[in-house]
Write an enzyme that holds these catalytic residues in place. Structure first.
Site, PDB file in Angstrom:
ATOM      1  N   ASP A   7      44.615  50.159  70.665  1.00 42.15           N
ATOM      2  CA  ASP A   7      43.712  51.293  70.763  1.00 42.15           C
ATOM      3  C   ASP A   7      42.920  51.141  72.063  1.00 42.15           C
ATOM      4  OD1 ASP A   7      42.131  53.521  70.021  1.00 42.15           O
ATOM      5  OD2 ASP A   7      40.653  52.199  69.108  1.00 42.15           O
ATOM      6  N   GLU A   9      39.517  53.207  73.015  1.00 38.65           N
ATOM      7  CA  GLU A   9      38.066  53.295  72.852  1.00 38.65           C
ATOM      8  C   GLU A   9      37.601  52.376  71.724  1.00 38.65           C
ATOM      9  OE1 GLU A   9      36.246  57.311  73.199  1.00 38.65           O
ATOM     10  OE2 GLU A   9      38.332  57.959  73.369  1.00 38.65           O
TER      11      GLU A   9
END
Length: 201
Positions: A7, A9
């Site tokens: 991922d 953020e």
């Protein structure tokens, strides 16, 4: 052969919408996928708030230009890329990500794009595919790769659970409590060690 799926953020860079919330003084924009599992609902909410305040893509990009990767993120990513192929799989948008990818050394990023109207307002989103993180992991597995994944939010859980190994990183106490079977880490050194162990298995 392995592919590490990260991922973006909350794992490599700060949450863009939280930074924008702080810059604009609009507390409602602090809501992220850590708080709202339904991404479509979350984006409709965000677009309504932006339009209400007359804020468009340029204002968001101006804030993104001030954001740096989390301390230690680039070093973690650089070392992981010496050990394995790495893909960042994010629900962010091409229109947001470019300055952040530059600061991270141009890693591979799979993300979505925005629909911008004539006034420069965010009018819609173009999702790359349904359930993009899980769909991408399943696609990689269908091509003969094993995946190892990490993320911090509700929308990362499916790709973590579908991978041969997966980890939470700097997640919420609620998510960690709800998914105690997923190893959870707070420091990049510990996350890197977990990836190394999974790559060696």
């Amino acid at each position: 052969m392995n592919v590490c799926c990260l991922d973006m953020e909350g794992v490599l860079v700060p949450e863009i919408w939280i930074a924008f919330s702080e810059a604009t003084g609009i507390p409602e924009l602090r809501r992220t996928t850590r708080d709202e599992p339904d991404y479509d609902k979350l984006m409709r909410f965000r677009m309504d708030i932006l339009r209400e305040h007359g804020l468009g893509l340029k204002q968001i990009q101006d804030v993104i230009a001030t954001i740096d990767p989390l301390p230690g993120a680039k070093e973690f990513l650089d070392e992981l890329r010496t050990l394995s192929q790495v893909i960042i799989i994010s629900d962010t948008f091409e229109e947001f990500a470019k300055p952040l990818m530059k600061k991270l050394g141009w890693p591979t990023l799979f993300c979505n794009s925005l629909e911008i109207d004539a006034e420069g307002m965010v009018a819609g989103v173009r999702m790359r595919c349904p359930e993009s993180k899980l769909t991408t992991v399943r696609g990689l597995q269908g091509m003969g790769f094993d995946t190892i994944a990490t993320g911090d939010s509700f929308n990362d859980l499916a790709m973590i659970q579908a991978s041969k190994a997966g980890f939470l990183f700097r997640s919420t106490e609620q998510i960690k409590a709800d998914y105690p079977e997923i190893p959870a880490y707070e420091e990049f050194d510990d996350l890197l060690a977990a990836f190394k162990a999974a790559l060696a298995s």
